[in-house]
Design a protein around this motif. Structure first.
Motif, PDB file in Angstrom:
ATOM      1  N   PRO A  48       0.831  -1.204  -0.112  1.00 16.87           N
ATOM      2  CA  PRO A  48       0.062  -0.175   0.007  1.00 16.87           C
ATOM      3  C   PRO A  48       0.938   1.198   0.010  1.00 16.87           C
ATOM      4  N   MET A  49       0.387   2.364  -0.654  1.00 18.78           N
ATOM      5  CA  MET A  49       1.275   3.650  -0.637  1.00 18.78           C
ATOM      6  C   MET A  49      -0.006   4.338   0.218  1.00 18.78           C
ATOM      7  N   ARG A  50       0.516   4.890   1.429  1.00 18.68           N
ATOM      8  CA  ARG A  50      -0.112   5.684   2.169  1.00 18.68           C
ATOM      9  C   ARG A  50       0.022   7.255   2.319  1.00 18.68           C
ATOM     10  N   THR A  51      -0.805   7.912   2.728  1.00 20.06           N
ATOM     11  CA  THR A  51      -0.566   9.302   3.063  1.00 20.06           C
ATOM     12  C   THR A  51       0.379   9.711   3.972  1.00 20.06           C
ATOM     13  N   GLY A  52       0.979   8.832   4.933  1.00 25.83           N
ATOM     14  CA  GLY A  52       1.895   9.127   6.183  1.00 25.83           C
ATOM     15  C   GLY A  52       2.352   7.841   6.159  1.00 25.83           C
ATOM     16  N   THR A  53       3.380   7.691   7.219  1.00 23.87           N
ATOM     17  CA  THR A  53       4.115   6.734   7.845  1.00 23.87           C
ATOM     18  C   THR A  53       3.530   5.780   8.607  1.00 23.87           C
ATOM     19  N   THR A  54       2.358   5.827   8.979  1.00 29.13           N
ATOM     20  CA  THR A  54       1.754   4.900   9.920  1.00 29.13           C
ATOM     21  C   THR A  54       0.526   4.270   9.188  1.00 29.13           C
ATOM     22  N   LEU A  55       0.313   3.240  10.034  1.00 25.66           N
ATOM     23  CA  LEU A  55      -0.703   2.222   9.658  1.00 25.66           C
ATOM     24  C   LEU A  55      -2.024   2.923   9.717  1.00 25.66           C
ATOM     25  N   GLN A  56      -2.193   3.990  10.380  1.00 24.35           N
ATOM     26  CA  GLN A  56      -3.473   4.993  10.375  1.00 24.35           C
ATOM     27  C   GLN A  56      -3.839   5.858   9.276  1.00 24.35           C
ATOM     28  N   HIS A  57      -2.616   5.985   8.407  1.00 25.08           N
ATOM     29  CA  HIS A  57      -2.705   6.715   7.261  1.00 25.08           C
ATOM     30  C   HIS A  57      -3.471   6.334   6.266  1.00 25.08           C
ATOM     31  N   LYS A  58      -4.251   7.083   5.503  1.00 25.73           N
ATOM     32  CA  LYS A  58      -5.144   6.447   4.367  1.00 25.73           C
ATOM     33  C   LYS A  58      -4.262   5.966   3.003  1.00 25.73           C
ATOM     34  N   ILE A  59      -4.853   4.709   2.674  1.00 23.47           N
ATOM     35  CA  ILE A  59      -4.113   4.136   1.444  1.00 23.47           C
ATOM     36  C   ILE A  59      -4.446   4.848   0.403  1.00 23.47           C
ATOM     37  N   LEU A  60      -3.595   5.203  -0.137  1.00 22.73           N
ATOM     38  CA  LEU A  60      -3.684   5.909  -1.907  1.00 22.73           C
ATOM     39  C   LEU A  60      -4.088   5.067  -2.837  1.00 22.73           C
ATOM     40  N   LYS A  61      -3.152   4.171  -2.945  1.00 22.28           N
ATOM     41  CA  LYS A  61      -3.381   2.992  -3.993  1.00 22.28           C
ATOM     42  C   LYS A  61      -2.277   1.880  -3.416  1.00 22.28           C
ATOM     43  N   MET A  62      -2.677   0.654  -4.340  1.00 28.01           N
ATOM     44  CA  MET A  62      -1.702  -0.438  -3.787  1.00 28.01           C
ATOM     45  C   MET A  62      -0.714  -0.646  -5.028  1.00 28.01           C
ATOM     46  N   LEU A  63       0.567  -0.572  -4.650  1.00 26.91           N
ATOM     47  CA  LEU A  63       1.534  -0.578  -5.717  1.00 26.91           C
ATOM     48  C   LEU A  63       1.939  -2.085  -6.052  1.00 26.91           C
ATOM     49  N   PRO A  64       1.690  -2.417  -7.340  1.00 23.17           N
ATOM     50  CA  PRO A  64       2.031  -3.872  -7.586  1.00 23.17           C
ATOM     51  C   PRO A  64       3.412  -4.317  -7.610  1.00 23.17           C
ATOM     52  N   SER A  65       3.538  -5.546  -7.481  1.00 25.33           N
ATOM     53  CA  SER A  65       5.222  -5.972  -7.526  1.00 25.33           C
ATOM     54  C   SER A  65       5.776  -5.600  -8.817  1.00 25.33           C
ATOM     55  N   GLY A  66       6.987  -4.967  -8.705  1.00 26.15           N
ATOM     56  CA  GLY A  66       7.706  -4.706  -9.871  1.00 26.15           C
ATOM     57  C   GLY A  66       7.567  -3.389 -10.364  1.00 26.15           C
ATOM     58  N   VAL A  67       6.802  -2.479 -10.139  1.00 18.26           N
ATOM     59  CA  VAL A  67       6.588  -1.200 -10.241  1.00 18.26           C
ATOM     60  C   VAL A  67       7.631  -0.461  -9.900  1.00 18.26           C
ATOM     61  N   ALA A  68       8.103   0.647 -10.832  1.00 15.72           N
ATOM     62  CA  ALA A  68       9.199   1.594 -10.546  1.00 15.72           C
ATOM     63  C   ALA A  68       8.630   2.722  -9.417  1.00 15.72           C
ATOM     64  N   VAL A  69       9.255   2.984  -8.664  1.00 16.11           N
ATOM     65  CA  VAL A  69       8.978   4.228  -7.876  1.00 16.11           C
ATOM     66  C   VAL A  69      10.016   5.208  -7.864  1.00 16.11           C
ATOM     67  N   GLU A  70       9.590   6.577  -7.773  1.00 15.41           N
ATOM     68  CA  GLU A  70      10.891   7.315  -7.654  1.00 15.41           C
ATOM     69  C   GLU A  70      10.857   7.896  -6.108  1.00 15.41           C
ATOM     70  N   VAL A  71      12.171   7.781  -5.640  1.00 16.28           N
ATOM     71  CA  VAL A  71      12.275   8.137  -4.239  1.00 16.28           C
ATOM     72  C   VAL A  71      12.272   9.587  -4.065  1.00 16.28           C
ATOM     73  N   LEU A  72      11.474  10.206  -3.152  1.00 15.82           N
ATOM     74  CA  LEU A  72      11.259  11.531  -2.744  1.00 15.82           C
ATOM     75  C   LEU A  72      12.102  11.852  -1.421  1.00 15.82           C
ATOM     76  N   GLU A  73      12.003  10.936  -0.549  1.00 17.77           N
ATOM     77  CA  GLU A  73      12.543  10.981   0.694  1.00 17.77           C
ATOM     78  C   GLU A  73      12.496   9.703   1.607  1.00 17.77           C
ATOM     79  N   ALA A  74      13.485   9.401   2.304  1.00 19.54           N
ATOM     80  CA  ALA A  74      13.667   8.294   2.901  1.00 19.54           C
ATOM     81  C   ALA A  74      13.944   8.153   4.383  1.00 19.54           C
ATOM     82  N   ASN A  75      13.580   7.382   5.360  1.00 18.06           N
ATOM     83  CA  ASN A  75      14.260   7.354   6.724  1.00 18.06           C
ATOM     84  C   ASN A  75      14.359   5.737   6.822  1.00 18.06           C
TER      85      ASN A  75
END
Length: 236
Positions: A48-75
């Protein structure tokens, strides 16, 4: 909202997620972004791609296996990414630096298929080139034979032309000789006509002379007879 509530917020089961993942994977091309580092969703599941870093944040969409993503910020645990026209947070442990093995396998199979098609095309071209080369060699051999025939014909024509020139020269000489002979013939005819006229006159003169002589003899014979008789009488 706890972990169980978060699962209740997902309206579909695992099988539905897998179906959606497959549909998204088939419908959307992989986006190789260049604005930031690229990571790939692991091949174990859809995340799941969420609006935040916790499980309480809303799921925006499900990212399927293998999809490429651009890293904007990481911890350490979460990474903010951009994928499929949306931005959100995903768990870092579900991202990999290279495409999943399944994707790499598909890419390798596609590459192999492309290479096989290219190989087939090249074999076909090589076969065509070979056939063209054989045809070219055959045409070259035929051209050589034609060239030899043309050379032979040219030599024959040259010899014929030389013979024609010689024959033409001979004809010119023969024509000149014929004209000369015709001139001689005409001259001989004229001389013959003159001789015939002269002969006729000569014979006429001879005939006339003979006739005159005969006349003279016929006239003189009686006188000679009388003269001889007179002479005989005188001697008695």
């Amino acid at each position: 909202m706890n972990h169980s509530n978060d699962h209740h917020s997902i309206p579909f089961g695992g099988s539905v997620y897998r179906l959606i993942s497959c549909l998204l994977l088939a419908a959307l091309p992989f986006i190789a972004v260049t604005a930031g580092p690229v990571r790939y969703v692991t091949d174990n599941l859809s995340i799941p791609m969420r609006t935040g870093t916790t499980l309480q944040h809303k799921i925006l969409k499900m990212l399927p296996s293998g999809v490429a993503v651009e890293v904007l910020e990481a911890n350490n645990d979460n990474t903010r990414v951009k994928a499929q026209g949306a931005e959100g947070w995903v768990l870092t442990r579900f991202l990999e630096n290279i495409p999943p093995a399944r994707i790499r396998l598909d890419q390798a199979e596609q590459k192999v298929a492309t290479l096989e098609l290219e190989n087939t095309r090249l074999k076909t071209e090589i076969k065509g080139v070979g056939e063209h080369r054989s045809q070219t060699e055959s045409n070259y051999q035929k051209l050589q034979e034609d060239n030899q025939h043309l050379r032979a014909n040219l030599n024959t024509l040259r010899q014929t032309a030389a013979n024609v020139i010689d024959i033409a020269k001979q004809n010119d000489e023969l024509k000149k000789r014929l004209i000369e002979l015709e001139r001689i013939r005409q001259a001989l005819q004229q001389q013959n006509a003159v001789l015939q006229d002269r002969t006729a006159r000569d014979w006429f003169m001879i005939g006339a002379a003979v006739a005159i002589a005969a006349m003279v003899v016929s006239l003189l014979t009686p006188k000679m007879i009388r003269w001889r008789r007179r002479s005989q009488w005188d001697t008695l």
